[in-house]
Design a protein around this motif. Structure first.
Motif, mmCIF file in Angstrom:
data_model
loop_
_atom_site.group_PDB
_atom_site.id
_atom_site.type_symbol
_atom_site.label_atom_id
_atom_site.label_comp_id
_atom_site.label_asym_id
_atom_site.label_seq_id
_atom_site.Cartn_x
_atom_site.Cartn_y
_atom_site.Cartn_z
ATOM 1 N N THR A 46 3.041 0.031 3.377
ATOM 2 C CA THR A 46 3.985 0.636 2.439
ATOM 3 C C THR A 46 5.416 0.376 2.911
ATOM 4 O OG1 THR A 46 3.793 2.711 3.650
ATOM 5 C CG2 THR A 46 2.355 2.423 1.751
ATOM 6 N N ARG A 66 -0.011 -1.419 -0.878
ATOM 7 C CA ARG A 66 -0.783 -0.180 -0.876
ATOM 8 C C ARG A 66 -1.254 0.149 0.532
ATOM 9 N NH1 ARG A 66 -2.140 -2.699 -5.680
ATOM 10 N NH2 ARG A 66 -3.460 -4.143 -4.562
ATOM 11 N N TYR A 92 -4.328 1.403 2.677
ATOM 12 C CA TYR A 92 -5.774 1.371 2.492
ATOM 13 C C TYR A 92 -6.466 2.324 3.469
ATOM 14 C CZ TYR A 92 -5.165 -2.613 -0.566
ATOM 15 O OH TYR A 92 -4.791 -3.416 -1.606
ATOM 16 N N VAL A 120 -7.938 -0.872 -8.291
ATOM 17 C CA VAL A 120 -7.073 0.159 -7.708
ATOM 18 C C VAL A 120 -7.442 1.530 -8.267
ATOM 19 C CG1 VAL A 120 -4.703 1.019 -7.587
ATOM 20 C CG2 VAL A 120 -5.164 -1.411 -7.218
ATOM 21 N N ALA A 121 -7.647 1.604 -9.567
ATOM 22 C CA ALA A 121 -7.990 2.888 -10.184
ATOM 23 C C ALA A 121 -9.299 3.434 -9.636
ATOM 24 C CB ALA A 121 -8.078 2.713 -11.707
ATOM 25 N N GLU A 162 -8.659 4.634 -6.051
ATOM 26 C CA GLU A 162 -7.851 5.855 -6.069
ATOM 27 C C GLU A 162 -8.689 7.069 -6.471
ATOM 28 O OE1 GLU A 162 -4.627 4.941 -8.664
ATOM 29 O OE2 GLU A 162 -3.318 4.302 -6.999
ATOM 30 N N LYS A 163 -9.565 6.864 -7.412
ATOM 31 C CA LYS A 163 -10.418 7.966 -7.856
ATOM 32 C C LYS A 163 -11.331 8.444 -6.730
ATOM 33 C CE LYS A 163 -13.749 9.211 -11.472
ATOM 34 N NZ LYS A 163 -14.495 8.719 -12.661
ATOM 35 N N PHE A 194 -5.488 8.386 -1.409
ATOM 36 C CA PHE A 194 -5.081 6.966 -1.472
ATOM 37 C C PHE A 194 -3.826 6.828 -2.318
ATOM 38 C CE2 PHE A 194 -5.254 2.790 -3.550
ATOM 39 C CZ PHE A 194 -5.395 1.974 -2.450
ATOM 40 N N ALA A 195 -2.867 6.033 -1.860
ATOM 41 C CA ALA A 195 -1.612 5.864 -2.613
ATOM 42 C C ALA A 195 -1.136 4.433 -2.485
ATOM 43 C CB ALA A 195 -0.551 6.821 -2.076
#
Length: 334
Positions: free
Chosen positions: A73, A77, A79, A323-324, A327-328, A333-334
């Motif tokens: 970052t 992303r 991880y 990514v979605a 993230e879910k 996770f960001a």
């Protein structure tokens, strides 16, 4: 082209580094946080170093996720660490899917800036009381689960056109010292090593590359760390584990090893390693490493060429959907 990989000092090549790359002709270059500022800068650097070498040389990085993530970052992303896949997976299938997905997304990030080799997966199985240098970088204490999760990550990288390097063969999980700072000595019996430490590597012995462990295994060879031990390389890594891919050393500048830098390289090559790695970008150290590394030829050259075969094709992949999904699964996770 010589059988070694070197590091660089900063964000761009200086004239001394250009001359070194041209004259020493390393097989590849490895990048660290000191070499990384932004997507545009890394892409320029990888193009610059390949122009200096006059060929599309492999560019390596340690992009594991968690605390070992060189591209980080705010430009990339963050991880999850390897251990989190086992923890978050509702079952083994989901955990393996997420490990694949994390690696596939990292491969996308890496290929975008010209990096085509990732030193992942970490297949060490941490033991109770071992040094924290591995800990959550490993997928599991269960060797079977570590093997499957590591395989999933390796497959994710290869699907994204990035070659994986499994580490630290034949196993760093029992080490009670950090090999960056001192030489770890593991006194476990051979039976214990064969039951826990070696199986994740055996199950993944068909992967293209592996990185050696600077660890002494007293039950196998009490006289030398695995990186510089003919017995460990030939009897265990090539023999019992059955790995016939490209075997590179861990960083020769680590304090686990002794002797001058040419000697360190020569001992590793004599033990059976195909490639030596020097990471810190200090040309005063890298030059003798290059002198101790032979011209890449014979079986080592065959292994090197085969290892890069998986970096040529990239399977179609929906990055936004990936990514979605990740993230879910990982709320943090960001």
């Amino acid at each position: 082209m010589r059988a070694f990989i070197c590091g660089l000092k900063g964000l761009t090549l200086d004239p001394d580094e250009r001359a070194f790359l041209r004259d020493a002709a390393p097989w590849g270059v490895i990048l660290f946080r000191r070499n990384v500022e932004s997507r545009e800068q890394v892409a320029r650097l990888t193009a610059e170093l390949r122009a200096a070498l006059g060929r599309r040389a492999p560019v390596l990085v340690d992009q594991e996720g968690g605390r070992v993530q060189r591209l980080n970052t705010p430009h990339w992303r963050a991880y999850p660490s390897a251990a989190r896949f086992e923890a978050v997976g509702a079952d083994a299938t989901q955990a393996e899917r997420l490990a694949w997905l994390g690696a596939r997304l990292m491969a996308h990030d890496l290929r975008e800036v010209g990096i085509d080799v990732d030193c992942l997966p970490v297949l060490d199985a941490p033991a109770e009381g071992s040094h924290a240098i591995i800990s959550d970088r490993a997928y599991s204490r269960d060797p079977a689960r570590a093997a499957r999760l590591g395989r999933a990550a390796a497959e994710g990288l290869m699907a994204g056109g990035v070659a994986p390097v499994m580490k630290h063969i034949p196993g760093h999980g029992r080490a009670r010292a950090d090999s960056h700072l001192e030489l770890p000595v593991v006194d476990a019996s051979r039976a214990e090593l064969e039951a826990v430490d070696f199986p994740p590597f055996t199950a993944n012995a068909d992967l293209p590359m592996a990185m050696s462990a600077h660890v002494v295994y007293t039950a196998i060879d009490p006289s030398a760390p695995g990186t510089q031990s003919k017995t460990v390389v030939n009897e265990i890594i090539r023999g019992l584990i059955g790995f016939d891919g490209l075997l590179m050393t861990d960083d020769l500048s680590m304090k686990a090893l002794t002797g001058n830098f040419r000697e360190r390289a020569e001992r590793a090559i004599a033990a059976g390693c195909d490639m030596v790695l020097h990471c810190n970008g200090d040309l005063a150290e890298a030059a003798p490493v290059a002198e101790g590394a032979p011209v890449l030829a014979g079986k080592a050259l065959e292994r090197a060429e085969k290892a890069l075969a998986c970096v040529r094709d990239v399977a179609p992949f929906d990055v936004a959907a990936g990514v979605a999904e990740l993230e879910k699964a990982f709320v943090a996770f960001a």
